[in-house]
Design a protein around this motif. Structure first.
Motif, PDB file in Angstrom:
ATOM      1  N   LYS A   1       0.831  -1.201   0.000  1.00 59.11           N
ATOM      2  CA  LYS A   1       0.000   0.000   0.000  1.00 59.11           C
ATOM      3  C   LYS A   1       0.869   1.256   0.000  1.00 59.11           C
ATOM      4  O   LYS A   1       0.586   2.221  -0.716  1.00 59.11           O
ATOM      5  CB  LYS A   1      -0.921  -0.001   1.226  1.00 59.11           C
ATOM      6  N   LYS A   2       1.927   1.233   0.782  1.00 57.24           N
ATOM      7  CA  LYS A   2       2.844   2.381   0.849  1.00 57.24           C
ATOM      8  C   LYS A   2       3.495   2.635  -0.511  1.00 57.24           C
ATOM      9  O   LYS A   2       3.567   3.778  -0.981  1.00 57.24           O
ATOM     10  CB  LYS A   2       3.914   2.107   1.916  1.00 57.24           C
ATOM     11  N   ILE A   3       3.943   1.584  -1.158  1.00 54.74           N
ATOM     12  CA  ILE A   3       4.615   1.725  -2.451  1.00 54.74           C
ATOM     13  C   ILE A   3       3.645   2.238  -3.508  1.00 54.74           C
ATOM     14  O   ILE A   3       3.965   3.135  -4.300  1.00 54.74           O
ATOM     15  CB  ILE A   3       5.257   0.396  -2.887  1.00 54.74           C
ATOM     16  N   VAL A   4       2.430   1.677  -3.546  1.00 53.59           N
ATOM     17  CA  VAL A   4       1.436   2.103  -4.536  1.00 53.59           C
ATOM     18  C   VAL A   4       1.088   3.576  -4.347  1.00 53.59           C
ATOM     19  O   VAL A   4       0.913   4.332  -5.305  1.00 53.59           O
ATOM     20  CB  VAL A   4       0.172   1.226  -4.460  1.00 53.59           C
ATOM     21  N   GLU A   5       0.989   4.005  -3.098  1.00 52.74           N
ATOM     22  CA  GLU A   5       0.635   5.395  -2.812  1.00 52.74           C
ATOM     23  C   GLU A   5       1.775   6.366  -3.103  1.00 52.74           C
ATOM     24  O   GLU A   5       1.533   7.505  -3.529  1.00 52.74           O
ATOM     25  CB  GLU A   5       0.230   5.526  -1.337  1.00 52.74           C
ATOM     26  N   GLU A   6       3.012   5.929  -2.911  1.00 48.35           N
ATOM     27  CA  GLU A   6       4.142   6.865  -2.964  1.00 48.35           C
ATOM     28  C   GLU A   6       5.004   6.762  -4.219  1.00 48.35           C
ATOM     29  O   GLU A   6       5.745   7.703  -4.531  1.00 48.35           O
ATOM     30  CB  GLU A   6       5.036   6.653  -1.732  1.00 48.35           C
TER      31      GLU A   6
ATOM     32  N   LYS B   1      -0.707   6.273 -14.700  1.00 47.96           N
ATOM     33  CA  LYS B   1      -0.844   5.506 -13.466  1.00 47.96           C
ATOM     34  C   LYS B   1      -2.177   5.736 -12.776  1.00 47.96           C
ATOM     35  O   LYS B   1      -2.833   4.784 -12.328  1.00 47.96           O
ATOM     36  CB  LYS B   1       0.292   5.821 -12.492  1.00 47.96           C
ATOM     37  N   ALA B   2      -2.587   6.978 -12.649  1.00 48.89           N
ATOM     38  CA  ALA B   2      -3.849   7.276 -11.966  1.00 48.89           C
ATOM     39  C   ALA B   2      -5.021   6.608 -12.671  1.00 48.89           C
ATOM     40  O   ALA B   2      -5.939   6.077 -12.033  1.00 48.89           O
ATOM     41  CB  ALA B   2      -4.061   8.781 -11.882  1.00 48.89           C
ATOM     42  N   LEU B   3      -4.998   6.610 -14.003  1.00 46.65           N
ATOM     43  CA  LEU B   3      -6.060   5.980 -14.779  1.00 46.65           C
ATOM     44  C   LEU B   3      -6.030   4.466 -14.593  1.00 46.65           C
ATOM     45  O   LEU B   3      -7.085   3.814 -14.457  1.00 46.65           O
ATOM     46  CB  LEU B   3      -5.894   6.338 -16.254  1.00 46.65           C
ATOM     47  N   LEU B   4      -4.822   3.886 -14.574  1.00 44.11           N
ATOM     48  CA  LEU B   4      -4.674   2.447 -14.356  1.00 44.11           C
ATOM     49  C   LEU B   4      -5.205   2.052 -12.986  1.00 44.11           C
ATOM     50  O   LEU B   4      -5.921   1.050 -12.851  1.00 44.11           O
ATOM     51  CB  LEU B   4      -3.197   2.052 -14.476  1.00 44.11           C
ATOM     52  N   LEU B   5      -4.867   2.821 -11.975  1.00 48.41           N
ATOM     53  CA  LEU B   5      -5.319   2.518 -10.616  1.00 48.41           C
ATOM     54  C   LEU B   5      -6.837   2.613 -10.519  1.00 48.41           C
ATOM     55  O   LEU B   5      -7.489   1.738  -9.934  1.00 48.41           O
ATOM     56  CB  LEU B   5      -4.660   3.485  -9.634  1.00 48.41           C
ATOM     57  N   GLU B   6      -7.408   3.646 -11.112  1.00 45.27           N
ATOM     58  CA  GLU B   6      -8.866   3.808 -11.100  1.00 45.27           C
ATOM     59  C   GLU B   6      -9.552   2.647 -11.805  1.00 45.27           C
ATOM     60  O   GLU B   6     -10.544   2.090 -11.311  1.00 45.27           O
ATOM     61  CB  GLU B   6      -9.243   5.127 -11.778  1.00 45.27           C
ATOM     62  N   LEU B   7      -9.005   2.267 -12.961  1.00 47.11           N
ATOM     63  CA  LEU B   7      -9.606   1.182 -13.739  1.00 47.11           C
ATOM     64  C   LEU B   7      -9.520  -0.136 -13.006  1.00 47.11           C
ATOM     65  O   LEU B   7     -10.519  -0.874 -12.917  1.00 47.11           O
ATOM     66  CB  LEU B   7      -8.902   1.075 -15.094  1.00 47.11           C
TER      67      LEU B   7
END
Length: 408
Positions: free
Chosen positions: A61-66, A204-210
């Motif tokens: 979670k830390k890595i994905v967020e940062e 990245k933001a689009l990938l995470l949302e999808l």
């Protein structure tokens, strides 16, 4: 979209390996795997909603967020590294450092997946040695994919892979994945680990949302036994090596990528349901005619998680009363006298309930339909236009046998 017979190294720029390190003494199975991208890969991650989260989940979670991108993931089976306190987290950091040192990258470019028994510390001497052995074995071939897919399993009876090709911006983009999951599986991410690779170039933001959107209709629609794990993780790694124009908005290229990623998620989710601990058949529940998508999901999950219904599926018993009962206690308002229920499989289709009461169906014919490896309950509550599908499996004597001595 073209479905292909391949694993996580099918997209350009990925290598993997799997081997037996000996995480749990006395076993013979492969128990460590690694996936590496030649170039930084943008990362999306979805994790368990259980308040009790394993150390690798906290790190992930830390890595994905940062971090925008990563280069590698290392996975072990046998020990979950959950409920292990500060030492457990430090062990995850040590794993990341060991991988980073050998690959000449940063520890923050490494994520970790663990699965197995809760409450035990990782044998770090074994883990470090396993990492050292994995790195020289990294390859992009079918054998390495199979080795890695076997090395992440716990009580699973078979590996789970999926891969597709889609055309984006005139380029062939590949999306592939592998996962594990057999027990402690329930919506909100069951005890499962999933690793999806793609050579697509995407924001990245689009990938995470999808990915988080697709999880809701795939992995979060799976239930084997009603238990939500501490370790559930699905990572998506996108390294851009297909050289398509980067997907930055929800246009035609996005829709093509979405179709491929949905297929991989859904295929892996169904494979988990079909390999539930001790199960003999995949049980799919499709609910139509609901007044909202959320209520369709609630109804389908209620049926697929019903222990009595699951036992009936195991017994090849068309006990429609259990299905109707499970719909009734789901907490969704509908009119029972409008409900239709059919059962279908490769061996036929049979309507067992019409307008809330039993049809004059043949029990022998119903048993034949329920004897297939995959069985679907089609339910229409005639209360709207929304639908949803959930996946599970039957409940057998072997489920208790497996979980009665899981730690040993």
């Amino acid at each position: 979209m073209k479905i292909i017979n391949a694993g996580v190294t099918a997209p350009k720029g990925f290598k993997c390996a799997g081997l037996r390190a000996g995480v749990k003494p006395g076993k013979t199975n492969k128990d460590m795997a690694m996936i590496v991208s030649e170039v930084p890969a943008k990362i999306a991650g979805t994790f368990t909603k259980n308040i009790v989260k394993a150390a690798p989940v906290l790190w992930g979670k830390k890595i994905v967020e940062e971090q925008e991108a990563v280069r590698a993931v290392v996975i072990n089976t046998g020990i979950a590294n959950a409920c292990t306190g500060a030492q457990g987290y430090e062990n995850v950091v040590t794993e990341a450092k060991e991988v980073a040192k050998l690959l000449d990258i940063k520890p923050e470019e490494v994520v970790v997946g663990s699965t197995g028994v809760i409450g035990q510390q990782l044998p770090m001497d074994v883990i470090k040695e396993g990492i050292k052995r994995l790195v020289p074995e990294l390859k992009a071939d079918r054998q390495s994919e199979e080795d890695a897919s076997w090395a992440i399993l716990t009580t699973d009876t078979k590996p789970k892979e999926a891969a597709v090709e889609v055309e984006i911006d005139g380029k062939t983009v590949t999306i592939a994945g592998m996962c594990k999951g057999s027990g402690m599986i329930h919506p909100n991410m069951g005890t499962m680990l999933g690793f999806i690779t793609t050579d697509a170039a995407i924001d990245k933001a689009l990938l995470l949302e999808l990915q988080r959107e697709l999880i809701e209709d795939t992995f979060n629609m799976v239930s084997v036994d009603g238990d939500t794990s501490t370790n559930d993780t699905v990572f998506v790694f996108a390294n851009g090596m297909a050289e398509n124009k980067e997907i930055t908005e929800k246009d035609a290229d996005y829709e093509a990528f979405r179709e491929g990623l949905l297929y991989v998620n859904q295929s892996l989710a169904k494979q988990i349901a079909g390999d539930g601990e001790g199960c003999t058949r995949l049980f799919e529940v499709h609910v139509a005619g609901a007044d909202s998508k959320e209520n369709a999901k609630i109804l389908s999950k209620s049926v697929v998680t019903s222990s009595l219904t699951k036992a009936a599926i195991y017994g090849k018993d068309a006990n429609w009363g259990r299905i109707l009962c499970a719909l009734g206690y789901a907490g969704v308002d509908f009119d029972p006298v409008k409900v239709d229920i059919s059962l279908k499989s490769a061996d036929g289709v049979i309507e067992i309930v019409k307008d809330g009461i039993a049809t004059d169906y043949s029990e022998d014919e119903a048993t034949k339909v329920l004897s297939a490896d995959a069985v679907t309950a089609d339910i229409d509550v005639h209360n709207g236009v929304f639908e949803a599908t959930a996946w599970g499996c039957d409940l057998t004597h072997d489920y208790v046998t497996i979980n009665a001595d899981y730690r040993s």
